[in-house]
Design a protein around this motif. Structure first.
Motif, PDB file in Angstrom:
ATOM      1  N   CYS A 129      75.736  31.998  47.861  1.00  0.00           N
ATOM      2  CA  CYS A 129      76.143  30.600  47.650  1.00  0.00           C
ATOM      3  C   CYS A 129      76.955  30.465  46.360  1.00  0.00           C
ATOM      4  O   CYS A 129      76.438  30.721  45.260  1.00  0.00           O
ATOM      5  N   GLY A 130      78.210  30.065  46.484  1.00  0.00           N
ATOM      6  CA  GLY A 130      79.080  29.917  45.323  1.00  0.00           C
ATOM      7  C   GLY A 130      78.573  28.900  44.325  1.00  0.00           C
ATOM      8  O   GLY A 130      78.686  29.092  43.113  1.00  0.00           O
ATOM      9  N   GLU A 146      73.707  44.590  29.014  1.00  0.00           N
ATOM     10  CA  GLU A 146      73.082  45.595  29.886  1.00  0.00           C
ATOM     11  C   GLU A 146      73.344  45.282  31.355  1.00  0.00           C
ATOM     12  O   GLU A 146      73.586  46.181  32.162  1.00  0.00           O
ATOM     13  N   GLU A 147      73.294  43.994  31.699  1.00  0.00           N
ATOM     14  CA  GLU A 147      73.581  43.573  33.078  1.00  0.00           C
ATOM     15  C   GLU A 147      75.017  43.922  33.464  1.00  0.00           C
ATOM     16  O   GLU A 147      75.269  44.448  34.557  1.00  0.00           O
ATOM     17  N   GLU A 148      75.918  43.645  32.577  1.00  0.00           N
ATOM     18  CA  GLU A 148      77.328  43.906  32.843  1.00  0.00           C
ATOM     19  C   GLU A 148      77.593  45.407  32.963  1.00  0.00           C
ATOM     20  O   GLU A 148      78.324  45.857  33.855  1.00  0.00           O
ATOM     21  N   ASN A 149      76.964  46.198  32.081  1.00  0.00           N
ATOM     22  CA  ASN A 149      77.160  47.645  32.124  1.00  0.00           C
ATOM     23  C   ASN A 149      76.581  48.267  33.394  1.00  0.00           C
ATOM     24  O   ASN A 149      77.131  49.227  33.944  1.00  0.00           O
ATOM     25  N   THR A 150      75.458  47.723  33.868  1.00  0.00           N
ATOM     26  CA  THR A 150      74.768  48.293  35.034  1.00  0.00           C
ATOM     27  C   THR A 150      75.370  47.814  36.352  1.00  0.00           C
ATOM     28  O   THR A 150      75.600  48.605  37.274  1.00  0.00           O
ATOM     29  N   TYR A 151      75.616  46.518  36.457  1.00  0.00           N
ATOM     30  CA  TYR A 151      76.021  45.942  37.754  1.00  0.00           C
ATOM     31  C   TYR A 151      77.431  45.338  37.766  1.00  0.00           C
ATOM     32  O   TYR A 151      77.974  45.068  38.837  1.00  0.00           O
ATOM     33  N   GLY A 152      77.992  45.070  36.609  1.00  0.00           N
ATOM     34  CA  GLY A 152      79.284  44.384  36.577  1.00  0.00           C
ATOM     35  C   GLY A 152      79.211  42.980  37.149  1.00  0.00           C
ATOM     36  O   GLY A 152      80.204  42.446  37.678  1.00  0.00           O
ATOM     37  N   THR A 153      78.042  42.366  37.024  1.00  0.00           N
ATOM     38  CA  THR A 153      77.787  41.053  37.634  1.00  0.00           C
ATOM     39  C   THR A 153      78.740  39.974  37.123  1.00  0.00           C
ATOM     40  O   THR A 153      79.300  39.192  37.903  1.00  0.00           O
ATOM     41  N   ILE A 154      78.923  39.944  35.817  1.00  0.00           N
ATOM     42  CA  ILE A 154      79.721  38.863  35.223  1.00  0.00           C
ATOM     43  C   ILE A 154      81.207  39.069  35.516  1.00  0.00           C
ATOM     44  O   ILE A 154      81.933  38.108  35.808  1.00  0.00           O
ATOM     45  N   SER A 155      81.657  40.319  35.477  1.00  0.00           N
ATOM     46  CA  SER A 155      83.066  40.610  35.793  1.00  0.00           C
ATOM     47  C   SER A 155      83.394  40.210  37.226  1.00  0.00           C
ATOM     48  O   SER A 155      84.452  39.648  37.509  1.00  0.00           O
ATOM     49  N   ASP A 156      82.471  40.511  38.126  1.00  0.00           N
ATOM     50  CA  ASP A 156      82.688  40.161  39.529  1.00  0.00           C
ATOM     51  C   ASP A 156      82.809  38.655  39.705  1.00  0.00           C
ATOM     52  O   ASP A 156      83.666  38.157  40.449  1.00  0.00           O
ATOM     53  N   LEU A 157      81.955  37.918  38.993  1.00  0.00           N
ATOM     54  CA  LEU A 157      81.987  36.459  39.098  1.00  0.00           C
ATOM     55  C   LEU A 157      83.271  35.899  38.482  1.00  0.00           C
ATOM     56  O   LEU A 157      83.825  34.903  38.977  1.00  0.00           O
ATOM     57  N   ALA A 158      83.744  36.526  37.413  1.00  0.00           N
ATOM     58  CA  ALA A 158      84.988  36.078  36.778  1.00  0.00           C
ATOM     59  C   ALA A 158      86.184  36.235  37.712  1.00  0.00           C
ATOM     60  O   ALA A 158      87.189  35.543  37.563  1.00  0.00           O
ATOM     61  N   LYS A 159      86.065  37.141  38.691  1.00  0.00           N
ATOM     62  CA  LYS A 159      87.147  37.359  39.648  1.00  0.00           C
ATOM     63  C   LYS A 159      86.978  36.538  40.926  1.00  0.00           C
ATOM     64  O   LYS A 159      87.951  36.028  41.491  1.00  0.00           O
ATOM     65  N   ASN A 160      85.737  36.416  41.389  1.00  0.00           N
ATOM     66  CA  ASN A 160      85.500  35.881  42.740  1.00  0.00           C
ATOM     67  C   ASN A 160      84.708  34.576  42.792  1.00  0.00           C
ATOM     68  O   ASN A 160      84.420  34.087  43.886  1.00  0.00           O
ATOM     69  N   GLY A 161      84.341  34.026  41.651  1.00  0.00           N
ATOM     70  CA  GLY A 161      83.522  32.811  41.670  1.00  0.00           C
ATOM     71  C   GLY A 161      84.342  31.550  41.872  1.00  0.00           C
ATOM     72  O   GLY A 161      85.561  31.596  42.055  1.00  0.00           O
ATOM     73  N   THR A 162      83.662  30.415  41.849  1.00  0.00           N
ATOM     74  CA  THR A 162      84.359  29.125  41.879  1.00  0.00           C
ATOM     75  C   THR A 162      85.166  28.990  40.589  1.00  0.00           C
ATOM     76  O   THR A 162      84.980  29.764  39.639  1.00  0.00           O
ATOM     77  N   SER A 163      86.044  28.017  40.515  1.00  0.00           N
ATOM     78  CA  SER A 163      86.883  27.865  39.325  1.00  0.00           C
ATOM     79  C   SER A 163      86.039  27.668  38.070  1.00  0.00           C
ATOM     80  O   SER A 163      86.336  28.249  37.010  1.00  0.00           O
ATOM     81  N   ARG A 164      84.972  26.891  38.187  1.00  0.00           N
ATOM     82  CA  ARG A 164      84.100  26.663  37.025  1.00  0.00           C
ATOM     83  C   ARG A 164      83.348  27.944  36.674  1.00  0.00           C
ATOM     84  O   ARG A 164      83.194  28.287  35.491  1.00  0.00           O
ATOM     85  N   ALA A 165      82.859  28.650  37.703  1.00  0.00           N
ATOM     86  CA  ALA A 165      82.134  29.901  37.466  1.00  0.00           C
ATOM     87  C   ALA A 165      83.034  30.928  36.789  1.00  0.00           C
ATOM     88  O   ALA A 165      82.605  31.663  35.884  1.00  0.00           O
ATOM     89  N   LYS A 166      84.288  30.988  37.226  1.00  0.00           N
ATOM     90  CA  LYS A 166      85.243  31.920  36.608  1.00  0.00           C
ATOM     91  C   LYS A 166      85.414  31.622  35.122  1.00  0.00           C
ATOM     92  O   LYS A 166      85.456  32.532  34.283  1.00  0.00           O
ATOM     93  N   ARG A 167      85.540  30.339  34.775  1.00  0.00           N
ATOM     94  CA  ARG A 167      85.725  29.954  33.369  1.00  0.00           C
ATOM     95  C   ARG A 167      84.525  30.360  32.525  1.00  0.00           C
ATOM     96  O   ARG A 167      84.681  30.931  31.438  1.00  0.00           O
ATOM     97  N   LYS A 168      83.318  30.062  33.031  1.00  0.00           N
ATOM     98  CA  LYS A 168      82.100  30.376  32.278  1.00  0.00           C
ATOM     99  C   LYS A 168      81.921  31.887  32.150  1.00  0.00           C
ATOM    100  O   LYS A 168      81.561  32.404  31.072  1.00  0.00           O
TER     101      LYS A 168
END
Length: 460
Positions: free
Chosen positions: A393-394, A420-442
């Motif tokens: 869910c976006g 640690e989350e970013e190094n292990t899963y790249g969670t935040i980078s993925d969201l910066a590319k594929n999230g909603t416009s607000r999610a990308k900004r945050k």
């Protein structure tokens, strides 16, 4: 002279009423036909009522005997004209001030929330409309002397489809709410059913400032709700819910002095249906910002949060909706944080209960310093990061990263977990590319800060 036939089916109000009735009837018939043997008797009764209302409207059209041509050629005495419509009165009624108006037009004035007499501007002690039989008789005599017949259909039914018989029955039910407990229970049950099935019946409560206090008669100030029969309590609370659905009732219901305290107490006592319907009523009433403030000041948020913590499946959605709506104004967010909302909501999110609704509330509270502090204490960061990874869910991802952004800005100790989350899963980078416009900004903002921290560590 203007045309005086208020029953003309070219009237947009009447057309809208007919269209609404047909849609409701179509929905009910489809439900009855499609559900084989599972349809309820209530559905059949409701369909019959819609048919009867359509029949009455059709009769009003077919039985019109007033000749517009003839009326147009006559000069109507000024005293026979409604002060609002400037047309010949078909159903003259008196306000509490003694002024006479045509029922459909003064009813429309009152339904719009006005509580003054249009002519005198006096504040009305009540909004009961009393038929002016003398004026009607004089108008009828004037019409007969000119060969014009006034149909009784206009006298017996108003624009909301309420007949005199329905109005009389409504008043008799309210009177029974002050009689013996068995009579109160029977009347409350019927009021609950009628306000559920008939929008026009809900509107009747707006005609008098005494109607809702009469409904609440069993709950006198010197009587504890625990001494009230659970069925009676449930029926009265559910009737308040039905009334609050009617837009023009929301302000009236909420500002009736005993209503919100009664709903607040009902959140703590009675059957789970009663408690759930009390929460649903507060949610419906909170559509108005003035009501949000009123409900927040009453102390209703604490019992709502307590009911959320109990986690009963029947109540969760209505309780979450009520808290979300109330927290749309700033002062109620502070109250919710003070009353323990953050810990309760996070516990439910961790248990994956109503995540969509509760994340939306948590995101609204995440600008409050105490809320941020509590989120850090109870392990919000790993929980929110796991939801971003797992959820499809976006909107949920967006709310999670917005909350994490607030936490990290206010609590530097959480940057290590984020890195640690970013190094292990790249969670935040993925969201910066594929999230909603607000999610990308945050997410991008968090990544920038993470990179800055890494650079500082490398240079130090």
């Amino acid at each position: 002279m203007a045309k005086t036939d208020v029953n003309d089916f070219s009237d947009p109000t009447v057309i809208a009423k007919v269209t609404e009735l047909k849609k409701e009837l179509q929905r009910l018939v489809k439900a009855i036909v499609d559900d084989d043997e599972d349809y309820s008797i209530e559905s059949i009764d409701e369909a019959k009522e819609k048919l009867c209302a359509l029949k009455e409207l059709k009769q009003r059209k077919n039985q019109r005997s007033l000749s517009l041509k003839l009326l147009d050629s006559l000069t109507c005495p000024e005293e026979f004209r409604c002060p609002l419509s400037k047309e010949l009165m078909r159903d003259p009624v008196m306000l509490a001030t003694g002024q006479t108006y045509d029922r459909p037009f003064i009813q429309k004035w009152l339904n719009a929330g006005n509580r003054t007499c249009p002519l005198t501007q006096q504040v009305l002690p009540h909004t009961i409309l009393t038929p002016n039989h003398l004026v009607r008789a004089v108008i009828s005599q004037w019409c007969r002397s000119r060969g014009i017949e006034l149909s009784d259909s206009a006298h017996n039914i108003n624009d909301e489809g309420v007949t005199d018989a329905v109005r009389d029955h409504f008043l008799s039910l309210l009177e029974k709410m002050s009689l013996t407990p068995p009579e109160q229970k029977k009347a409350a049950k019927e009021l609950r059913l009628l306000t559920k099935r008939m929008p026009s019946f809900r509107a009747l409560f707006g005609e008098s400032l005494d109607a809702i206090p009469q409904l609440l008669n069993p709950f006198s100030e010197n009587k504890s709700q625990t001494s009230i029969h659970p069925d009676l309590q449930e029926d009265v609370i559910t009737t308040l819910l039905n009334l609050s659905i009617h837009d023009s009732n929301k302000k009236l219901v909420a500002e009736t002095p005993r209503v919100i305290p009664l709903l607040t107490e009902a959140l703590r006592s009675g059957t789970i249906e009663t408690r759930t319907n009390a929460a649903a009523t507060l949610f419906t009433l909170s559509a108005l910002d003035s009501n949000k403030a009123l409900i927040g000041k009453s102390g209703a948020l604490k019992p709502l949060i307590d009911l959320l913590e109990e986690g009963h499946p029947l109540a969760m959605k209505d309780v979450a909706s009520a808290i979300f709506s109330l927290c749309m104004i700033h002062e109620n967010r502070s109250r919710a944080v003070r009353d323990g909302a953050v810990r309760v909501i996070l516990k439910k999110i961790m248990d994956r209960m109503h995540v969509d609704e509760l994340l939306a509330i948590l995101a609204m509270l995440s600008n409050h310093p105490k809320a941020i502090e509590e989120m850090g204490e109870v392990g919000a960061v790993p929980c929110l990061l796991s939801i971003i990874r797992e959820s499809s869910c976006g909107r949920n991802k967006e709310n999670c990263i917005a909350i994490l952004h607030s936490i990290c800005l206010n609590d530097r100790t959480k940057w290590k977990e984020m890195r640690e989350e970013e190094n292990t899963y790249g969670t935040i980078s993925d969201l910066a590319k594929n999230g909603t416009s607000r999610a990308k900004r945050k997410a991008s903002s968090i990544l920038e800060r993470l990179n800055r921290i890494v650079n500082i560590m490398h240079t130090s």
